[in-house]
Scaffold this active site. Structure first.
Site, PDB file in Angstrom:
ATOM      1  N   ASP A 115       0.862 -23.940  23.183  1.00 13.96           N
ATOM      2  CA  ASP A 115       0.534 -24.304  21.807  1.00 13.96           C
ATOM      3  C   ASP A 115      -0.062 -25.707  21.784  1.00 13.96           C
ATOM      4  O   ASP A 115      -0.387 -26.267  22.828  1.00 13.96           O
ATOM      5  CB  ASP A 115       1.794 -24.230  20.935  1.00 13.96           C
ATOM      6  N   GLU A 124       8.284 -17.974  15.034  1.00 11.81           N
ATOM      7  CA  GLU A 124       7.009 -18.302  15.669  1.00 11.81           C
ATOM      8  C   GLU A 124       5.841 -18.073  14.731  1.00 11.81           C
ATOM      9  O   GLU A 124       4.865 -18.830  14.752  1.00 11.81           O
ATOM     10  CB  GLU A 124       6.835 -17.490  16.956  1.00 11.81           C
ATOM     11  N   TYR A 147      -0.163 -17.036  22.195  1.00 15.06           N
ATOM     12  CA  TYR A 147       0.940 -17.992  22.140  1.00 15.06           C
ATOM     13  C   TYR A 147       2.224 -17.324  21.649  1.00 15.06           C
ATOM     14  O   TYR A 147       3.282 -17.441  22.274  1.00 15.06           O
ATOM     15  CB  TYR A 147       0.621 -19.193  21.232  1.00 15.06           C
TER      16      TYR A 147
END
Length: 370
Positions: free
Chosen positions: A147, A46, A129
DNA sequence: AACTCGGGGGT
DNA sequence: ACCCCAGAGTT
């Protein structure tokens, strides 16, 4: 809100979920971090993928996973090693924060890892996020991971014409996203929306015909002209020209390298000492700052000027060669051979100019002796 | 709320 | 030339 309304909304949301999930089962890409999801690999993924295309980031994820397979291994690396492995990926504060967070985790969660949103959010480089993505995928926490893909999919689906980069447009999207999250399978749900945005509801020319949400999408039957479809944005990027000069200072076959401060462009990377001024360079090869003449011998331009594009800056890069006089010293950085300097974490623009500058510098330096 | 922070790809 | 990309941190 009337109970009946809430009920029918709930039914509608459930149908949308199952449509989306059926689509995802068919179209999910076989990405390496999906084979065996675990917190370390998911977190690493991520962070690497922030503002980065999957195609660009995947090789980096593979190399990081191979070299540092867990939090402890990454924590025990040096920040220069991490930055070198990150070289070329951009947004280098991500690498510094990644390393810092690994050290915090290995210290505060020995042989373990954070499992709650607030614990992840407290780590450097982990925002709303990323925390939501990790917790929904690894711990089935029912939080929406919003996102760029999700903003695009949902703004089109709901027909939100307010700019998504301010609260008026963003708020309804996050509210809906959170209401839509499948409490039974939040990780798969979040990834399914992102996958839909990446594969079908693309920035231009979305493939509405194959979208599982088409029948209820506010945009699918609208004309798909170039700027008529959400999402809309307010923010405009002003790109400024900057004349940037790298000072190639050589002495006995060594070259002086500087570690750049954490704040600013290329933070934590290594480069030649730099001077810059706003605007275009006055000439093909600008004169360097006069102050450098006090201690160094100018040998003039070196290598070929290049234009290097950043997202908010147009860099006009020039190189200038200097010799440090015998019996003089300089404490601006570290002296390296050209070979060892190349092993440092360098900005992409230096990586691509390296051979040209090196050859030019060595040629001009030897000419001096003769 | 507005900036800053990279690099690469698409149209 | 402009847009976007599995955003976060700072002012």
């Amino acid at each position: 809100m009337h109970p009946k309304t809430a009920f029918s909304e709930d039914v509608a949301l459930n149908m949308l979920r199952s449509d989306l999930h059926r689509w995802y089962l068919e179209h999910e890409r076989p990405l390496p971090w999906r084979e065996k999801p675990e917190p370390y690999g998911t977190w690493l993924c991520e962070v690497i993928m922030q503002q980065t295309r999957i195609d660009q980031g995947t090789a980096y994820w593979e190399r990081f996973m191979h070299r540092w397979p867990n939090f402890q291994a990454l924590a025990n690396a040096s920040v220069d090693e991490v930055l070198k492995e990150w070289q070329g990926l951009g947004y280098y504060s991500r690498a510094r924060n990644l390393h810092k967070a690994a050290q915090i985790i290995s210290e505060e969660f020995p042989n373990g890892y954070p499992q709650e949103m607030n614990q992840w959010l407290a780590l450097p480089g982990v925002g709303t996020y990323t925390a939501a993505a990790i917790c929904s995928i690894c711990f089935e926490t029912p939080v929406a991971a919003v996102d760029g893909n999700v903003l695009r999919v949902l703004s089109r689906f709901l027909g939100i014409h307010e700019p998504i980069d301010r609260p008026s447009g963003r708020k309804p999207l996050e509210t809906f996203a959170q209401a839509w999250v499948d409490p039974k399978n939040p990780g798969r749900h979040n990834q399914a929306i992102m996958e839909l945005g990446a594969l079908t509801c693309t920035p231009n020319a979305p493939d509405c015909a194959s979208c599982p949400l088409q029948k209820k999408c506010a945009s699918s039957f609208m004309p798909h002209k170039k700027g008529s479809l959400p999402p809309f944005k307010q923010g405009k990027i002003k790109v400024q020209d900057v004349a940037l000069q790298f000072h190639v200072i050589v002495h006995n076959g060594l070259v002086l390298m500087n570690k750049r401060p954490d704040s600013g462009v290329w933070g934590g990377l290594w480069a030649f000492p730099t001077s810059e001024k706003p605007g275009l360079p006055a000439a093909e090869t600008d004169q360097p700052p006069a102050s450098l003449n006090e201690r160094l011998i100018s040998r003039g331009p070196c290598g070929t000027p290049v234009k290097h594009l950043l997202s908010h800056r147009r860099l006009h890069v020039q190189f200038w060669l200097w010799l440090l006089p015998e019996n003089e010293s300089l404490d601006w950085g570290e002296w390296h051979t050209w070979e060892s300097a190349m092993e440092l974490a360098l900005p992409r623009v230096l990586e691509s100019c390296w051979t040209d500058v090196k050859n030019s510098a060595e040629q001009k330096e030897s000419k001096t002796v003769a």
